[in-house]
Scaffold this motif. Sequence first.
Motif, mmCIF file in Angstrom:
data_model
loop_
_atom_site.group_PDB
_atom_site.id
_atom_site.type_symbol
_atom_site.label_atom_id
_atom_site.label_comp_id
_atom_site.label_asym_id
_atom_site.label_seq_id
_atom_site.Cartn_x
_atom_site.Cartn_y
_atom_site.Cartn_z
ATOM 1 N N THR A 276 0.862 -1.183 0.000
ATOM 2 C CA THR A 276 0.000 0.000 0.000
ATOM 3 C C THR A 276 0.896 1.228 0.000
ATOM 4 O OG1 THR A 276 -0.072 -0.152 2.379
ATOM 5 C CG2 THR A 276 -1.937 -1.061 1.188
ATOM 6 N N ALA A 277 0.636 2.115 -0.914
ATOM 7 C CA ALA A 277 1.464 3.319 -1.006
ATOM 8 C C ALA A 277 0.590 4.493 -1.410
ATOM 9 C CB ALA A 277 2.585 3.105 -2.008
ATOM 10 N N GLU A 278 -0.274 4.924 -0.490
ATOM 11 C CA GLU A 278 -1.165 6.044 -0.824
ATOM 12 C C GLU A 278 -0.367 7.305 -1.102
ATOM 13 O OE1 GLU A 278 -1.762 4.921 2.690
ATOM 14 O OE2 GLU A 278 -2.520 3.110 1.719
ATOM 15 N N PHE A 279 0.728 7.476 -0.340
ATOM 16 C CA PHE A 279 1.524 8.690 -0.506
ATOM 17 C C PHE A 279 2.739 8.436 -1.376
ATOM 18 C CE2 PHE A 279 -0.459 8.884 3.723
ATOM 19 C CZ PHE A 279 -1.395 9.859 3.430
ATOM 20 N N GLY A 280 2.780 7.283 -1.979
ATOM 21 C CA GLY A 280 3.881 6.987 -2.884
ATOM 22 C C GLY A 280 5.074 6.374 -2.183
ATOM 23 N N ILE A 281 6.071 6.129 -2.982
ATOM 24 C CA ILE A 281 7.320 5.540 -2.516
ATOM 25 C C ILE A 281 8.410 6.540 -2.863
ATOM 26 C CG2 ILE A 281 8.941 3.631 -2.847
ATOM 27 C CD1 ILE A 281 6.335 2.723 -1.645
ATOM 28 N N GLU A 282 9.256 6.887 -1.918
ATOM 29 C CA GLU A 282 10.257 7.892 -2.241
ATOM 30 C C GLU A 282 11.659 7.331 -2.370
ATOM 31 O OE1 GLU A 282 10.272 10.827 0.738
ATOM 32 O OE2 GLU A 282 10.825 9.435 2.323
ATOM 33 N N ALA A 283 11.846 6.119 -1.921
ATOM 34 C CA ALA A 283 13.158 5.504 -2.110
ATOM 35 C C ALA A 283 12.994 4.001 -2.063
ATOM 36 C CB ALA A 283 14.137 5.956 -1.027
ATOM 37 N N MET A 284 13.889 3.297 -2.738
ATOM 38 C CA MET A 284 13.859 1.831 -2.738
ATOM 39 C C MET A 284 15.277 1.323 -2.546
ATOM 40 S SD MET A 284 11.527 1.347 -6.128
ATOM 41 C CE MET A 284 11.403 -0.401 -6.227
ATOM 42 N N THR A 285 15.397 0.247 -1.788
ATOM 43 C CA THR A 285 16.691 -0.435 -1.764
ATOM 44 C C THR A 285 16.439 -1.904 -2.051
ATOM 45 O OG1 THR A 285 16.620 -0.967 0.576
ATOM 46 C CG2 THR A 285 17.658 1.114 -0.025
ATOM 47 N N LEU A 286 17.361 -2.504 -2.735
ATOM 48 C CA LEU A 286 17.257 -3.919 -3.073
ATOM 49 C C LEU A 286 18.564 -4.575 -2.654
ATOM 50 C CD1 LEU A 286 15.675 -6.182 -4.578
ATOM 51 C CD2 LEU A 286 16.947 -5.527 -6.600
ATOM 52 N N ALA A 287 18.460 -5.584 -1.818
ATOM 53 C CA ALA A 287 19.669 -6.229 -1.304
ATOM 54 C C ALA A 287 19.616 -7.714 -1.594
ATOM 55 C CB ALA A 287 19.789 -5.997 0.198
ATOM 56 N N ALA A 288 20.742 -8.260 -2.014
ATOM 57 C CA ALA A 288 20.862 -9.709 -2.167
ATOM 58 C C ALA A 288 21.320 -10.241 -0.817
ATOM 59 C CB ALA A 288 21.856 -10.046 -3.266
ATOM 60 N N GLU A 289 20.358 -10.705 -0.014
ATOM 61 C CA GLU A 289 20.694 -11.100 1.364
ATOM 62 C C GLU A 289 21.460 -12.405 1.395
ATOM 63 O OE1 GLU A 289 17.051 -11.009 3.561
ATOM 64 O OE2 GLU A 289 17.479 -8.966 4.183
ATOM 65 N N THR A 290 21.056 -13.342 0.540
ATOM 66 C CA THR A 290 21.774 -14.606 0.471
ATOM 67 C C THR A 290 22.235 -14.810 -0.961
ATOM 68 O OG1 THR A 290 20.206 -15.412 2.101
ATOM 69 C CG2 THR A 290 21.655 -17.031 1.109
ATOM 70 N N THR A 291 23.491 -15.099 -1.111
ATOM 71 C CA THR A 291 24.009 -15.346 -2.458
ATOM 72 C C THR A 291 24.771 -16.654 -2.444
ATOM 73 O OG1 THR A 291 25.959 -14.065 -1.925
ATOM 74 C CG2 THR A 291 24.217 -12.914 -3.093
ATOM 75 N N GLU A 292 24.903 -17.218 -3.632
ATOM 76 C CA GLU A 292 25.686 -18.439 -3.762
ATOM 77 C C GLU A 292 26.559 -18.308 -4.987
ATOM 78 O OE1 GLU A 292 23.477 -22.071 -3.876
ATOM 79 O OE2 GLU A 292 22.741 -21.758 -1.845
ATOM 80 N N ALA A 293 27.636 -19.044 -4.967
ATOM 81 C CA ALA A 293 28.521 -18.989 -6.121
ATOM 82 C C ALA A 293 27.779 -19.458 -7.360
ATOM 83 C CB ALA A 293 29.738 -19.876 -5.877
ATOM 84 N N MET A 294 27.976 -18.753 -8.435
ATOM 85 C CA MET A 294 27.313 -19.122 -9.683
ATOM 86 C C MET A 294 28.262 -18.733 -10.815
ATOM 87 S SD MET A 294 23.731 -17.668 -11.085
ATOM 88 C CE MET A 294 23.161 -18.029 -12.728
ATOM 89 N N GLY A 295 28.685 -19.722 -11.537
ATOM 90 C CA GLY A 295 29.643 -19.463 -12.599
ATOM 91 C C GLY A 295 29.023 -18.672 -13.729
#
Lengths: 458, 268
Positions: A276-295
């Motif tokens: 729900t964002a009646e007043f909008g979204i003013e910033a976003m962050t996206l984090a890769a919390e878990t990563t694995e090796a990938m060739g």
Amino acid sequence: MALTDGRALLPALTTAAARPEEDLRALARLAEWCGRWSPWTAADLSVEPVGIGGGGGLWLDATGCAHLFGGEAAMLDGIVSRLAGLGLAVRAAMAETPGCAWAVARYAGGRQTARVVPPGGVESALAPLPVAALRLPAGDVAGLHGLGLRRVGDLMAAPRAPLARRFGMRIAERLDAALGRRAEPISPVRSVAPHTVRRAFTEPIGRLEDIAAALDELLCELCAGLETAALGARRLALALYRPDGTLARLAIGTAQPTRDTFHLAWLFADRLETVTAEFGIEAMTLAAETTEAMGAAQIALERADHAAAEDALACLADRLGNRLGPASVRRVARRASHLPERAAELVPCGDGAAPSPAGPDEEDALPPRPIRLFRPPEPVEAVAATGDAPVLFRWRRVEHRIRTAEGPERIAPEWWRNPAAARTRDYYRVEDTEGRRYWLYRETGPQTVRWYLHGLYG
Amino acid sequence: MPRDPYPPVPDRSPAPRLVEGLRARIGAIERDGRGAWGTLPLGVEEIDRRLGGGLVLGALHEIVAVDAGAACAFAIAVAARAARRRDGAVLWCASPHTLEAGALYGPGLRALGLDPARLIAVSAARDEAVLWAMEEGLRCPALAAVIGEAAEAGLTGTRRLQLAAGAGGVIALLLRPAAAGGKTSAAVTRWRLAAAPSRPRGFEAALGEAGAPCWRAELIRCRAGAPGDWFLEWCDETGDFALAAPLRDRPAGACAGGAVAGAVRAGA
């Protein structure tokens, strides 16, 4: 001043009970929301009121963030005005050390609510401040006053050894920390993922399409970073900062490491609708919390059909798992066990190794197994001669007359696992007069004989 | 295990050929031109002929489970045939309270021709979630069959499944408890599966053992053909369906429970 005195002076005095726990919770929420400026935020939850403004506060490690907001002064002004917009009285300072920022924010005086201590100006900024600005307990402050040491500058000039003898190491430690001679780490509210991307908007955005487009950009940026590091994402967290000081967090998981932005956007698509964002979204962050090796792999180019099919299945599993819960999408995993319920279990996709079904030889050696298994087995009432196959059983209030019974197949318990509950089971495959086929077993205890229905055949 | 022979429909006289042709044309019209995925023969000539070649691929088929074991076994066997033909996985979506028959058990599936490694089991709390998961699965190109257990599907729900199946060419099977039968649905065929007493032969009969699994499969509704009623047997050795042997082939007294006919034909 006691409350009664206050009331005597001003009869219309409004009072409210102090709720320090609520205050701390609000502070923690605020610290999380401040993640829009820096990933490294913490709430100072010291309950003991120290100095001006009580003990609480917010820490933001702005290292490497200020340029995103037009420089340090602009960033600090922005923070103060945004927090003031939420109806809070704010004093803020930015300095090279947390201790100095704390001291300047509270003791620098004047009407200026946001101060930036220029690089190298820590000592001169601290020197005129009272010793209480070093976050010292009231007892230490009174003691220092008794010695005539009133300013931090006095303390810097005073010899260390007598102070340490009298007050312990705390004063010297605080002073060194404030001056940057000693490390004073801030523990962030959330662990900071090494692969985090952020985007702030000049105006809050509210349309779902806009948010999705911004997410696409973030995903491209993040996946490019992951590719450089030869990593694939297993778990992503998206934080959407609303202007009213709240934030929404969305998390998705994948069954195998991936950098496919299209697939990841697809997984987020369902969740975005719930924000729900009646007043909008003013910033976003996206984090890769878990990563694995990938060739490095040529994604979506010519590949063996089998690998493509596996990918498609993984995509489907992710999609289903993110909506229904990761534990609800499962595959058959085999285990070397004689107990039927342990021999084959449904395990969540992506957990551990790929399904490893037993070879057909191994299964052919066993008598036929049912297609559906009750976990746990359902107790039934059965009529049977001692040690013989049942002739009748009652299950779910229905009586089944047995036409043919094959067995017993004796399955010994795994005594090394749970000796107390271990009982030998005698399994019978039975067909009732209607042609329904069941897998029954008898469990013989010291005094009792119990019958259970364990499975259904086709 | 022999591959599906896909026996050609025998033409004996011009009249059946005409009827077949008309049927095919009507079927194509009914399927709105999406019946391009072919059919999945069950390997029993009589049933395949009635279905016009077999179960239509890329379509929804409904199975009313009178007996959970029999209905599940039939669905697994059909899915296994589809999986062999298309070389794909099988998605099974279920809510635990629909059939109340426990969880799928991997080791038993191989006897019906399905490699347990091909199975993906999805559990959902409600019927809507089951239908949603089925629809998602029908769009996945790596699947060969999607099986769902749902009590309530409704006309809209089944139509959505039918459309999704038609778009991807994946066969969809919807298992419904017997109590929920008889509702309107967009399924192409509706079956009613019940257990039937097995017919032991030879050694089995002599030892008092059960024979091959036997099910009564009623084709209640079929868009492109007439309904039917058969006794199907599952042959473990070949991994095929077979019509149960007529009564006279069995030793006397092998079947104690009620009279059963070898092949009951309803309609024409």
